[in-house]
Design a protein around this motif. Structure first.
Motif, PDB file in Angstrom:
ATOM      1  N   GLY A 118      -3.873   0.703  -5.009  1.00 29.75           N
ATOM      2  CA  GLY A 118      -3.177   0.483  -3.750  1.00 29.75           C
ATOM      3  C   GLY A 118      -2.737   1.759  -3.064  1.00 29.75           C
ATOM      4  O   GLY A 118      -1.755   1.756  -2.309  1.00 29.75           O
ATOM      5  N   ILE A 119      -3.461   2.858  -3.301  1.00 31.89           N
ATOM      6  CA  ILE A 119      -3.117   4.152  -2.690  1.00 31.89           C
ATOM      7  C   ILE A 119      -4.106   4.451  -1.566  1.00 31.89           C
ATOM      8  O   ILE A 119      -5.321   4.474  -1.792  1.00 31.89           O
ATOM      9  N   GLN A 120      -3.594   4.696  -0.382  1.00 40.55           N
ATOM     10  CA  GLN A 120      -4.431   5.094   0.745  1.00 40.55           C
ATOM     11  C   GLN A 120      -4.231   6.590   0.980  1.00 40.55           C
ATOM     12  O   GLN A 120      -3.188   7.033   1.450  1.00 40.55           O
ATOM     13  N   VAL A 121      -5.238   7.373   0.600  1.00 41.07           N
ATOM     14  CA  VAL A 121      -5.154   8.829   0.729  1.00 41.07           C
ATOM     15  C   VAL A 121      -6.549   9.348   1.069  1.00 41.07           C
ATOM     16  O   VAL A 121      -7.544   8.725   0.720  1.00 41.07           O
TER      17      VAL A 121
ATOM     18  N   VAL B 179       0.839  -1.202   0.000  1.00 40.82           N
ATOM     19  CA  VAL B 179       0.000   0.000   0.000  1.00 40.82           C
ATOM     20  C   VAL B 179       0.871   1.249   0.000  1.00 40.82           C
ATOM     21  O   VAL B 179       1.828   1.355   0.768  1.00 40.82           O
ATOM     22  N   THR B 180       0.528   2.193  -0.883  1.00 39.59           N
ATOM     23  CA  THR B 180       1.133   3.519  -0.848  1.00 39.59           C
ATOM     24  C   THR B 180       0.368   4.319   0.190  1.00 39.59           C
ATOM     25  O   THR B 180      -0.729   4.814  -0.066  1.00 39.59           O
ATOM     26  N   PHE B 181       0.942   4.427   1.380  1.00 39.86           N
ATOM     27  CA  PHE B 181       0.213   4.966   2.528  1.00 39.86           C
ATOM     28  C   PHE B 181       0.515   6.452   2.692  1.00 39.86           C
ATOM     29  O   PHE B 181       1.559   6.837   3.211  1.00 39.86           O
ATOM     30  N   LEU B 182      -0.432   7.282   2.255  1.00 35.08           N
ATOM     31  CA  LEU B 182      -0.270   8.733   2.295  1.00 35.08           C
ATOM     32  C   LEU B 182      -1.314   9.377   3.197  1.00 35.08           C
ATOM     33  O   LEU B 182      -1.708  10.524   3.012  1.00 35.08           O
ATOM     34  N   ASN B 183      -1.772   8.625   4.216  1.00 34.35           N
ATOM     35  CA  ASN B 183      -2.827   9.135   5.096  1.00 34.35           C
ATOM     36  C   ASN B 183      -2.488   8.895   6.560  1.00 34.35           C
ATOM     37  O   ASN B 183      -3.316   8.407   7.323  1.00 34.35           O
ATOM     38  N   HIS B 184      -1.268   9.239   6.938  1.00 31.97           N
ATOM     39  CA  HIS B 184      -0.893   9.139   8.346  1.00 31.97           C
ATOM     40  C   HIS B 184      -1.808  10.002   9.223  1.00 31.97           C
ATOM     41  O   HIS B 184      -2.066   9.671  10.383  1.00 31.97           O
ATOM     42  N   GLY B 185      -2.311  11.094   8.659  1.00 37.39           N
ATOM     43  CA  GLY B 185      -3.078  12.048   9.450  1.00 37.39           C
ATOM     44  C   GLY B 185      -4.364  11.518  10.042  1.00 37.39           C
ATOM     45  O   GLY B 185      -4.790  11.997  11.094  1.00 37.39           O
ATOM     46  N   SER B 186      -5.012  10.556   9.410  1.00 37.71           N
ATOM     47  CA  SER B 186      -6.308  10.111   9.909  1.00 37.71           C
ATOM     48  C   SER B 186      -6.205   9.390  11.250  1.00 37.71           C
ATOM     49  O   SER B 186      -6.903   9.737  12.207  1.00 37.71           O
ATOM     50  N   PHE B 187      -5.362   8.368  11.328  1.00 34.65           N
ATOM     51  CA  PHE B 187      -5.270   7.582  12.555  1.00 34.65           C
ATOM     52  C   PHE B 187      -3.843   7.387  13.036  1.00 34.65           C
ATOM     53  O   PHE B 187      -3.611   6.686  14.017  1.00 34.65           O
ATOM     54  N   GLY B 188      -2.879   7.975  12.337  1.00 35.68           N
ATOM     55  CA  GLY B 188      -1.494   7.746  12.695  1.00 35.68           C
ATOM     56  C   GLY B 188      -1.068   6.333  12.328  1.00 35.68           C
ATOM     57  O   GLY B 188      -1.782   5.594  11.645  1.00 35.68           O
ATOM     58  N   ALA B 189       0.106   5.950  12.791  1.00 37.15           N
ATOM     59  CA  ALA B 189       0.618   4.585  12.637  1.00 37.15           C
ATOM     60  C   ALA B 189       1.685   4.419  13.707  1.00 37.15           C
ATOM     61  O   ALA B 189       2.601   5.235  13.802  1.00 37.15           O
TER      62      ALA B 189
END
Length: 392
Positions: free
Chosen positions: A350-353, A17-27
């Motif tokens: 496969g992009i999470q944004v 996954v191309t994970f470009l959404n750290h802002g929603s829930f963090g990691a």
């Protein structure tokens, strides 16, 4: 090996996954999760000993280190599961009347706006909304829009520090000062601020401030804080009333006694906050300052790539951006359902944004995040895919 790929391995993120959404829930990094698991084992090996002897010193130590990180006195902080709980705790504690107005903006996070509307509907207070434009040219437009809606009836202002929908950093210290001069208390929803931008709650001067630790601080889910000015603490009660209400203890304030124990729960996320602060601060030679600056520069690069590919103007000044940036989508896509676009990006590419519907033109926004594990190539890929989508 690419250092970014090596750093990404410190997280459990899906490599597909191309994970470009750290802002929603963090990691949360693996090392912090492993620390939490050790705490959970400690709890389960002897639950009575843990809650009777070990829990409170661990909680107090975590609070002390968090207070130092956010620039607050330890007596003014309590832990809450998330910033939404912090906002609700304040709003549900205060007493409003039909004569009161509560000020907010059109950028306010939906969950907190719902809490505001709920309290207003029960008390008869009126919600007043300051309309802040997006795209936007300067921070002063925020200040002007908010102050314009202040009246003699304004009792409280609920304001974002970093907006979720548009990724804007509001000039919160200036807003707090201007509102204080007009006799208005401030409740700041700082969900995204800790770990994204440097914080000094003493300098900001808000009456109430709540922030998440699970987003940019990278603590486990379920860790956030609520800050309340000392002279206001007697008014603010947790959503769950428990043993602290009539505790005979005098070594802590009623504020902390009530919030620290609201019933049996897993408190280990709170206790991992110091580990998260230390871990994230160790990743670059310049510590947290370098980390926040690197994330800022990376998201600016990503924003520029998207704007150039989509042939849209930069929607806000650089100084209003932290580690998230929002870009208007092309007119050809603005009538598409935001979740349909999100799902297509994820399922096909496969992009999470984050895709965001907006109240007026541009109707559809894309919000990108930048954390230390992200790479420029990921934003290039996103830009290429979106161009393909709106040409099809």
């Amino acid at each position: 090996m690419d250092s970014k790929l090596s750093i990404r391995g410190l997280w459990s993120l899906d490599s597909a996954v191309t994970f470009l959404n750290h802002g929603s829930f963090g990691a949360c990094p693996k090392q912090v999760l492993e620390f939490q698991q050790r705490l959970r084992l400690q709890l389960e090996q002897e639950p009575l000993r843990f809650f009777g002897r070990e829990w409170e010193p661990l909680l107090d130590d975590a609070r002390s280190k968090l207070a130092a990180f956010v620039g607050a006195d330890v007596e003014d902080l309590v832990f809450v599961p998330n910033a939404t709980t912090g906002v609700n705790s304040v709003l549900r504690s205060l007493r409003f009347s039909p004569k009161d107005e509560i000020l907010t903006t059109n950028h306010e996070y939906n969950a907190c706006r719902n809490a505001l509307d709920f309290v207003a509907s029960r008390t008869g207070a009126r919600v007043v909304v300051a309309k802040i434009p997006f795209p936007i040219d300067s921070q002063q437009q925020v200040v002007a829009a908010v102050i314009e809606r202040v009246s003699s009836k304004t009792r409280l202002a609920l304001l974002d520090h970093v907006t979720s929908q548009t990724g804007l950093i509001f000039p919160i210290q200036e807003l707090v000062k201007e509102l204080q001069q007009r006799g208005v208390d401030t409740l700041v929803d700082g969900a995204h601020a800790p770990g994204m931008i440097s914080l000094n709650l003493r300098e900001i001067g808000a009456t109430y401030y709540t922030g998440n630790c699970h987003k940019w601080l990278c603590a486990p889910k379920g860790a956030a804080f609520l800050y309340v000015q000392r002279d206001k603490q007697s008014e603010i009660r947790p959503l769950t009333i428990s043993h602290g209400t009539n505790s005979p203890r005098t070594d802590k304030t009623r504020f902390q006694l009530e919030f620290d124990w609201t019933g049996t729960d897993d408190p280990t996320a709170y206790m991992c906050v110091p580990e998260a602060i230390a871990f994230m601060g160790s990743l670059l030679p310049g510590g947290w300052k370098e980390l926040m600056q690197q994330n800022h520069q990376l998201v600016l690069q990503g924003r520029l790539l998207l704007c150039e590919a989509l042939e849209v103007q930069l929607p806000c000044p650089e100084e209003m951006i932290g580690s998230m940036a929002v870009v208007p989508m092309p007119a050809m896509l603005e009538n598409r359902d935001f979740m349909a676009v999100h799902d297509e990006l994820f399922d096909k590419f496969g992009i999470q944004v984050q895709m965001i519907p907006w109240q007026e033109k541009p109707r559809l926004l894309v919000r990108i995040s930048a954390q230390i594990y992200n790479r420029r190539e990921e934003y290039e890929y996103l830009a290429k895919v979106i161009v393909e989508l709106f040409k099809s």
